[in-house]
Design a protein around this motif. Structure first.
Motif, PDB file in Angstrom:
ATOM      1  N   GLU A 105      36.054  34.495  36.612  1.00 34.97           N
ATOM      2  CA  GLU A 105      36.630  33.225  36.169  1.00 34.97           C
ATOM      3  C   GLU A 105      37.691  33.444  35.085  1.00 34.97           C
ATOM      4  O   GLU A 105      38.737  32.795  35.080  1.00 34.97           O
ATOM      5  CB  GLU A 105      35.542  32.301  35.631  1.00 34.97           C
ATOM      6  N   LEU A 106      37.414  34.384  34.177  1.00 33.39           N
ATOM      7  CA  LEU A 106      38.357  34.642  33.089  1.00 33.39           C
ATOM      8  C   LEU A 106      39.686  35.186  33.607  1.00 33.39           C
ATOM      9  O   LEU A 106      40.748  34.849  33.083  1.00 33.39           O
ATOM     10  CB  LEU A 106      37.755  35.653  32.104  1.00 33.39           C
ATOM     11  N   SER A 107      39.617  36.014  34.624  1.00 35.40           N
ATOM     12  CA  SER A 107      40.837  36.625  35.151  1.00 35.40           C
ATOM     13  C   SER A 107      41.795  35.593  35.738  1.00 35.40           C
ATOM     14  O   SER A 107      42.983  35.868  35.899  1.00 35.40           O
ATOM     15  CB  SER A 107      40.489  37.666  36.219  1.00 35.40           C
ATOM     16  N   LYS A 108      41.291  34.405  36.033  1.00 37.25           N
ATOM     17  CA  LYS A 108      42.125  33.356  36.633  1.00 37.25           C
ATOM     18  C   LYS A 108      42.709  32.408  35.588  1.00 37.25           C
ATOM     19  O   LYS A 108      43.506  31.550  35.928  1.00 37.25           O
ATOM     20  CB  LYS A 108      41.296  32.555  37.645  1.00 37.25           C
ATOM     21  N   THR A 109      42.286  32.544  34.335  1.00 40.48           N
ATOM     22  CA  THR A 109      42.813  31.685  33.278  1.00 40.48           C
ATOM     23  C   THR A 109      44.042  32.321  32.645  1.00 40.48           C
ATOM     24  O   THR A 109      44.345  33.498  32.879  1.00 40.48           O
ATOM     25  CB  THR A 109      41.756  31.436  32.186  1.00 40.48           C
ATOM     26  N   LYS A 110      44.739  31.540  31.817  1.00 41.36           N
ATOM     27  CA  LYS A 110      45.985  32.012  31.225  1.00 41.36           C
ATOM     28  C   LYS A 110      45.767  33.176  30.266  1.00 41.36           C
ATOM     29  O   LYS A 110      46.482  34.179  30.317  1.00 41.36           O
ATOM     30  CB  LYS A 110      46.677  30.850  30.500  1.00 41.36           C
ATOM     31  N   GLN A 111      44.793  33.037  29.385  1.00 38.18           N
ATOM     32  CA  GLN A 111      44.547  34.070  28.378  1.00 38.18           C
ATOM     33  C   GLN A 111      43.430  35.033  28.755  1.00 38.18           C
ATOM     34  O   GLN A 111      43.201  36.019  28.056  1.00 38.18           O
ATOM     35  CB  GLN A 111      44.198  33.402  27.034  1.00 38.18           C
ATOM     36  N   GLY A 112      42.746  34.747  29.851  1.00 39.13           N
ATOM     37  CA  GLY A 112      41.611  35.568  30.251  1.00 39.13           C
ATOM     38  C   GLY A 112      41.924  37.036  30.465  1.00 39.13           C
ATOM     39  O   GLY A 112      41.219  37.911  29.930  1.00 39.13           O
ATOM     40  N   PRO A 113      42.964  37.373  31.252  1.00 37.65           N
ATOM     41  CA  PRO A 113      43.267  38.794  31.483  1.00 37.65           C
ATOM     42  C   PRO A 113      43.502  39.571  30.190  1.00 37.65           C
ATOM     43  O   PRO A 113      43.044  40.708  30.052  1.00 37.65           O
ATOM     44  CB  PRO A 113      44.533  38.739  32.345  1.00 37.65           C
ATOM     45  N   LEU A 149      42.262  38.860  27.246  1.00 35.07           N
ATOM     46  CA  LEU A 149      40.983  38.981  26.555  1.00 35.07           C
ATOM     47  C   LEU A 149      40.125  40.068  27.188  1.00 35.07           C
ATOM     48  O   LEU A 149      39.519  40.886  26.486  1.00 35.07           O
ATOM     49  CB  LEU A 149      40.254  37.636  26.584  1.00 35.07           C
ATOM     50  N   LEU A 150      40.074  40.091  28.518  1.00 33.95           N
ATOM     51  CA  LEU A 150      39.283  41.109  29.218  1.00 33.95           C
ATOM     52  C   LEU A 150      39.802  42.514  28.915  1.00 33.95           C
ATOM     53  O   LEU A 150      39.026  43.458  28.738  1.00 33.95           O
ATOM     54  CB  LEU A 150      39.332  40.846  30.721  1.00 33.95           C
ATOM     55  N   ARG A 151      41.111  42.634  28.850  1.00 33.59           N
ATOM     56  CA  ARG A 151      41.720  43.935  28.585  1.00 33.59           C
ATOM     57  C   ARG A 151      41.492  44.358  27.131  1.00 33.59           C
ATOM     58  O   ARG A 151      41.181  45.523  26.846  1.00 33.59           O
ATOM     59  CB  ARG A 151      43.209  43.858  28.899  1.00 33.59           C
ATOM     60  N   THR A 152      41.656  43.430  26.200  1.00 28.27           N
ATOM     61  CA  THR A 152      41.507  43.748  24.777  1.00 28.27           C
ATOM     62  C   THR A 152      40.084  44.160  24.433  1.00 28.27           C
ATOM     63  O   THR A 152      39.858  45.100  23.669  1.00 28.27           O
ATOM     64  CB  THR A 152      41.922  42.540  23.922  1.00 28.27           C
ATOM     65  N   LEU A 153      39.122  43.446  24.998  1.00 28.25           N
ATOM     66  CA  LEU A 153      37.710  43.738  24.712  1.00 28.25           C
ATOM     67  C   LEU A 153      37.144  44.817  25.632  1.00 28.25           C
ATOM     68  O   LEU A 153      36.034  45.290  25.417  1.00 28.25           O
ATOM     69  CB  LEU A 153      36.866  42.473  24.836  1.00 28.25           C
ATOM     70  N   ASP A 154      37.910  45.200  26.651  1.00 26.52           N
ATOM     71  CA  ASP A 154      37.483  46.205  27.620  1.00 26.52           C
ATOM     72  C   ASP A 154      36.115  45.842  28.200  1.00 26.52           C
ATOM     73  O   ASP A 154      35.165  46.623  28.163  1.00 26.52           O
ATOM     74  CB  ASP A 154      37.436  47.592  26.969  1.00 26.52           C
ATOM     75  N   VAL A 155      36.043  44.642  28.740  1.00 25.07           N
ATOM     76  CA  VAL A 155      34.781  44.143  29.280  1.00 25.07           C
ATOM     77  C   VAL A 155      34.329  44.986  30.463  1.00 25.07           C
ATOM     78  O   VAL A 155      33.143  45.317  30.597  1.00 25.07           O
ATOM     79  CB  VAL A 155      34.927  42.663  29.702  1.00 25.07           C
ATOM     80  N   GLU A 156      35.268  45.373  31.311  1.00 25.89           N
ATOM     81  CA  GLU A 156      34.912  46.179  32.480  1.00 25.89           C
ATOM     82  C   GLU A 156      34.370  47.542  32.065  1.00 25.89           C
ATOM     83  O   GLU A 156      33.394  48.053  32.636  1.00 25.89           O
ATOM     84  CB  GLU A 156      36.136  46.350  33.383  1.00 25.89           C
ATOM     85  N   GLY A 157      34.988  48.144  31.039  1.00 31.29           N
ATOM     86  CA  GLY A 157      34.521  49.438  30.546  1.00 31.29           C
ATOM     87  C   GLY A 157      33.108  49.365  29.994  1.00 31.29           C
ATOM     88  O   GLY A 157      32.297  50.272  30.201  1.00 31.29           O
ATOM     89  N   PHE A 158      32.821  48.263  29.300  1.00 31.01           N
ATOM     90  CA  PHE A 158      31.471  48.095  28.759  1.00 31.01           C
ATOM     91  C   PHE A 158      30.453  47.916  29.882  1.00 31.01           C
ATOM     92  O   PHE A 158      29.336  48.449  29.816  1.00 31.01           O
ATOM     93  CB  PHE A 158      31.426  46.883  27.819  1.00 31.01           C
ATOM     94  N   ALA A 159      30.835  47.179  30.935  1.00 32.01           N
ATOM     95  CA  ALA A 159      29.906  46.932  32.037  1.00 32.01           C
ATOM     96  C   ALA A 159      29.563  48.222  32.780  1.00 32.01           C
ATOM     97  O   ALA A 159      28.427  48.416  33.217  1.00 32.01           O
ATOM     98  CB  ALA A 159      30.517  45.917  33.003  1.00 32.01           C
ATOM     99  N   LYS A 160      30.535  49.138  32.897  1.00 31.58           N
ATOM    100  CA  LYS A 160      30.318  50.361  33.665  1.00 31.58           C
ATOM    101  C   LYS A 160      29.683  51.469  32.827  1.00 31.58           C
ATOM    102  O   LYS A 160      28.775  52.148  33.270  1.00 31.58           O
ATOM    103  CB  LYS A 160      31.646  50.849  34.260  1.00 31.58           C
ATOM    104  N   ARG A 161      30.196  51.664  31.612  1.00 31.42           N
ATOM    105  CA  ARG A 161      29.718  52.773  30.775  1.00 31.42           C
ATOM    106  C   ARG A 161      29.575  52.292  29.329  1.00 31.42           C
ATOM    107  O   ARG A 161      30.458  52.545  28.492  1.00 31.42           O
ATOM    108  CB  ARG A 161      30.694  53.951  30.861  1.00 31.42           C
TER     109      ARG A 161
END
Length: 754
Positions: A584-592, A594-606
Motif C-alpha cells: 500500500e505504501l509503495s502506491k502513495t506519493k511519499q511511500g516509496p 519512506l520505504l527506501r529511507t527506513l529500508d523496510v524490505e531489508g529489515f523484513a529479509k535480514r
C-alpha cells in the motif's frame, strides 16, 4: 491563510471575455486576484475614496468596423493555422504574411472580439522581425489596445512572444527599440492606463519584460498569501524579488527605470488617486518589486509614492512630519495598505528607519487592530533590520499578545516571534509573552501547546478555565505556524513548550498528526534541538499507530522524523509496523521514499544485518561529529545537542543539509567494497546471539544501500546492543583513518567548523 486574511477580500471586476471556445489567447481573466503585497485578493469594483470618485480615466474610443474582406481573410487564416498541422517554418511564414496584411489596421483587429483571437495566434507563431514590425506599427495606439477588453489579451500575447526572444542576443537591439517605442507612447498619459482594469495588467507585464523576469511567474505579478506568509515567518527560504536578478533573462534596466520614473513624474499631480486606486496600486507594487535592491532609484521613488513634496525630497528626507497622520489614515485603505507593505519590503534601511520613527511610532498597536492596517504592521515587523527596530516594536506590542489574539490579529504576534527568532532579539521575552497570553494565573505549562493549536476555539470560549481539547475542531492555521516558529528557538528558551507538547495524550497526538498544520508542528518539534530523550517520549506514544500514520497524506513525513530521533529498539518497532503495508505504501506519493529511507524490505529479509548497519551508521556519525563538529560547552545538555544548536541558530539549513548529505555519502563509501560483492552469496541468517567480528563484517557487506539517519540519533542515542558495538569497531577505525588522511573534503571541514 488565517482568519484575518479573509477580511480584506472583496468581490472585484471580472477581466475576461467569457467565451467558451477561447483555446488561444491570454486566457480568461475571471477576476483580479493579483496582490503583490502578500495576499490573494479580489478588489471591490467601487472606488475606495472621494479621490477616485473625482477621477475617472477616459478609456472609451470610437471603434472602427473591420473591413469585410479583411475579416474574411483573417477567418480563413485562422482555419489554416488552427485546423491543420504545419511545420514551424511554414507556420511562421503564414503568420508573417498575415501580419503584413494587418498593417495599418492593428487597432481594429486587436479590439475585435472574434478576430483578436486570430491575431493572438499570429503573434505567437510569427518570427521576431514580424512581431517587432507589428508592435512598431501600433506603438502609438498601444495604450488604446491595452485598455480594451479584447485588445489587452492581444497586447499581453505580443509581450509574452517578445519575452521568448530575450535569449537571442543577436537581435536584442531590435527588441529594445520595440520596447522603447511602446514605453514612449505609454508615458504620454500613464495615469489612464495605470488605473484601468485591463491596462494595468498589461503595464505590469511590460515592467516584468523590462526587468527580464517571466511575465507569468508569481515572482513577477505577486505571490499567494501562503507563500508570502511562509517567507515572513521564516518557514520558507525567501525568494525576495530584489534577488530575482539571479533567475531572470537579459532585461533592459535603463528602460525599466525610465518607464517607472516617467510614469511617476507624469502622475505626480494625481498621486492621491494613484495611492488609493486598486489597479494603479498593483502597477506600483510591481514597479517597486522590479526595482528591489536599487537603493538609488528607491530613494527617489518611495517619497513620491508617499506623497512628499519636492522640497522634502530635495532635502533628502523621506517623509514630512505633517504627513504622518495622513499616511496612517491611508494605511487603513485596502489599496494603499497593499502598496505600503511592498514599500516596507523593498525600502532601504534609512527609509525604513525614518518611517518607523516618524510614522509608525506610538501608533503600531492601533494600526494592528485594524482589518487592513494589521497587514502593514506585519510587513513592518517582518522587515525589521536591526535590534533597535525590534526594540521600538517590542515596546509597543510586547505586552499586547493577549489583546491581539482576542481581536483576531494572530498574524501580528506570529510576525513578532518570527522576527525575534531571525534577529536573535528578545527571544526569551517572545517565548514568555506568548506562553503568558494563553495561560491562566498559576496554571500548569501543559496547556500552552493545545491552546495555541486551537487559538480561536480557546479565545472565543466563555469559560476558559474549563476549556478542553476539542476533538471535532480544525486546528488554527496561524496557531500551528506560530508553534513551528517557536520550536526553531534554542531549547533553553522553550522548555515550557517542550514540556507541554510531550505531555499530550496519545489520542491528541494522533489528532494533531492527521491535521496538516498539526503534523508540521510535531515535525518542527522533532527537528528542534530538544534532547533525544524528550523527543522519544513523544514517539513512544505512537507505538502501534505507525502503520496507519504512514498511509496518511501528512503522516509519512512524521514517521520518518520519528525514525530519525528514535533509538535502535524503537526503530525496530517502527519498521516492523510498516512491513505489512509495504504494498500500500509503495502506491502513495511519499511511500516509496519512506520505504527506501527506513529500508523496510531489508529489515523484513535480514533483521540482524539491518540492525548492524544502523549501528555502524550511528557510530560513523558520532566519529564524524567528534572530529569535525564544533566544540561543545562543558555541560551535559549542551554537549548532547551542541551541533544541532549551532546549526539551528546559524539559520543556514542548506549548509546543514549539505553536511548531512556528505556524511551519508561518506558512510556509504565505507561499505562500497561490500556492495560490489553483495548478492553473490547469501548464507542463511544465524539467529544465535554469539557472533564474532568477521561474521558480522561479512553480513554488513550484503547490503546495497545506506539509509539516512537523524542528527539527534547520531549524536545522542546510546542504545546499541553488544554485537552491534563489536561490528562497528572496524568501521570506526577505518573512518578515523580516512579522516586523518584527509579523505573528507576541505569545504566540508570549513562548513563543520563554521
Amino acid at each position: 491563510m488565517a482568519g484575518e486574511y479573509s477580511s480584506r477580500n472583496h468581490q472585484g471586476k471580472k477581466r475576461g471575455r467569457n467565451d467558451k471556445g477561447n483555446k488561444k489567447g491570454g486566457g480568461d481573466y475571471s477576476s483580479q486576484k493579483n496582490y503583490d503585497g502578500g495576499h490573494e485578493d479580489t478588489f471591490n469594483s467601487r472606488k475606495s475614496s472621494r479621490h477616485q470618485q473625482e477621477f475617472e480615466p477616459q478609456t472609451s474610443f470610437i471603434r472602427k468596423q473591420v473591413d469585410p474582406e479583411l475579416s474574411k481573410y483573417f477567418s480563413e487564416i485562422s482555419n489554416v493555422i488552427e485546423g491543420t498541422e504545419i511545420d514551424y517554418e511554414e507556420r511562421s511564414g503564414i503568420c508573417g504574411n498575415a501580419l503584413e496584411e494587418a498593417r495599418g489596421k492593428e487597432v481594429e483587429l486587436a479590439t475585435d472580439y472574434i478576430l483578436s483571437h486570430t491575431l493572438q495566434s499570429l503573434l505567437e507563431g510569427c518570427s521576431l522581425e514580424h512581431l517587432c514590425s507589428f508592435l512598431h506599427g501600433c506603438s502609438n495606439d498601444f495604450p488604446r489596445i491595452a485598455m480594451d477588453k479584447s485588445g489587452s489579451h492581444v497586447a499581453e500575447s505580443a509581450l509574452k512572444a517578445l519575452a521568448m526572444h530575450l535569449q537571442d542576443t543577436e537581435n536584442i537591439s531590435l527588441i529594445e527599440d520595440t520596447i522603447t517605442s511602446i514605453c514612449q507612447a505609454i508615458v504620454l498619459n500613464p495615469v489612464d492606463i495605470m488605473c484601468d482594469c485591463y491596462g494595468s495588467h498589461v503595464l505590469r507585464s511590460l515592467l516584468c519584460l523590462c526587468k527580464g523576469v517571466p511575465i507569468d511567474s508569481a515572482e513577477s505579478h505577486g505571490k499567494k498569501s501562503s507563500v508570502v506568509l511562509a517567507e515572513r515567518l521564516n518557514l520558507k527560504p525567501a525568494h525576495f524579488d530584489r534577488n530575482v536578478s539571479q533567475q531572470h533573462s537579459q532585461g533592459f534596466p535603463n528602460m525599466l527605470i525610465y518607464l517607472v520614473k516617467e510614469m511617476l513624474n507624469a502622475g505626480r499631480k494625481d498621486i492621491t488617486t494613484l495611492q488609493v486606486d486598486q489597479y494603479s496600486s498593483l502597477v506600483l507594487q510591481t514597479a517597486l518589486k522590479m526595482l528591489g535592491g536599487n537603493e538609488e532609484e528607491l530613494l527617489h521613488i518611495i517619497p513620491i509614492l508617499l506623497g512628499c513634496s519636492m522640497e522634502t525630497i530635495q532635502e533628502g528626507k523621506v517623509i514630512e512630519v505633517d504627513a504622518a497622520n495622513k499616511l496612517l489614515s491611508l494605511m487603513k485603505e485596502s489599496a494603499f495598505s497593499h502598496l505600503m507593505e511592498v514599500i516596507l519590503e523593498v525600502a532601504p534601511e534609512t527609509v525604513y528607519t525614518e518611517l518607523l520613527e516618524k510614522v509608525f511610532k506610538n501608533s503600531i498597536f492601533d494600526l494592528s487592530s485594524h482589518h487592513c492596517g494589521n497587514f502593514v504592521v506585519q510587513s513592518l515587523i517582518s522587515h525589521a533590520k536591526s535590534h533597535n527596530h525590534m526594540d521600538l516594536i517590542w515596546e509597543e506590542l510586547g505586552t499586547k499578545f493577549k489583546e491581539l489574539f482576542e481581536v483576531g490579529r494572530s498574524g501580528v504576534v506570529a510576525s513578532i516571534i518570527a522576527t525575534g527568532q531571525r534577529l536573535q532579539s528578545h527571544e526569551t521575552k517572545c517565548c514568555q509573552a506568548l506562553a503568558a497570553a494563553v495561560s491562566l494565573a498559576n496554571e500548569s505549562a501543559r496547556y500552552i501547546v493545545p491552546r495555541i493549536l486551537f487559538l480561536d476555539n480557546y479565545f472565543f470560549c466563555r469559560d476558559k478555565s474549563n476549556w478542553n481539547w476539542p476533538n471535532d475542531a480544525k486546528m488554527h492555521v496561524m496557531g500551528t505556524l506560530i508553534l513551528q516558529i517557536v520550536f526553531k528557538f534554542p531549547s533553553e528558551f522553550i522548555q515550557a513548550y517542550i514540556s507541554s507538547i510531550t505531555s499530550l495524550e496519545a489520542d491528541h497526538v494522533l489528532h494533531a498528526l492527521k491535521d496538516f498544520g498539526g503534523a508540521r508542528v510535531l515535525e518542527a518539534f522533532f527537528c528542534s534541538n530538544a534532547s533525544g530523550k524528550q523527543k522519544r517520549k513523544l514517539v513512544v506514544r505512537l507505538r502501534g499507530h505507525f502503520r496507519d500514520l504512514s498511509l496518511h497524506p501528512s503522516g509519512a513525513f512524521t514517521v520518518e522524523k520519528c525514525f530519525s530521533v528514535s533509538n535502535l529498539s524503537m526503530r525496530e518497532v517502527i519498521v516492523s509496523e510498516l512491513i505489512d503495508v509495504q504494498s500500500e505504501l509503495s502506491k502513495t506519493k511519499q511511500g516509496p521514499h519512506l520505504l527506501r529511507t527506513l529500508d523496510v524490505e531489508g529489515f523484513a529479509k535480514r533483521p540482524e544485518q539491518w540492525k548492524s548497519r544502523q549501528a555502524t551508521k550511528e557510530s560513523a556519525y558520532k566519529e564524524y561529529f567528534a572530529t569535525f563538529g564544533p566544540k561543545a560547552p562543558n555541560t551535559t545538555s549542551s554537549k548532547k545537542n551542541s551541533f544541532l544548536s549551532t546549526a539551528h541558530r546559524s539559520s543556514q539549513p542548506e549548509k546543514v543539509k549539505e553536511m548531512r548529505k556528505e556524511i551519508d555519502n561518506h558512510v556509504a563509501t565505507l561499505l562500497e567494497p561490500s556492495l560490489k560483492t553483495a548478492g553473490k552469496h547469501t548464507p542463511e541468517v544465524d539467529t544465535k546471539p554469539a557472533r564474532d567480528n568477521n561474521t558480522l563484517k561479512t553480513k554488513n557487506k550484503k547490503r546495497k544501500s545506506v539509509d539516512n539517519v537523524g542528527y539527534e540519533d547520531a549524536v545522542g542515542s546510546k542504545v546499541i546492543d553488544g554485537d552491534s558495538k563489536k561490528s562497528s569497531k572496524s568501521g570506526d577505525k577505518k573512518l578515523k583513518k580516512q579522516h586523518k588522511e584527509g579523505s573528507i573534503s576541505k569545504s566540508s571541514r570549513k562548513k563543520m567548523k563554521s
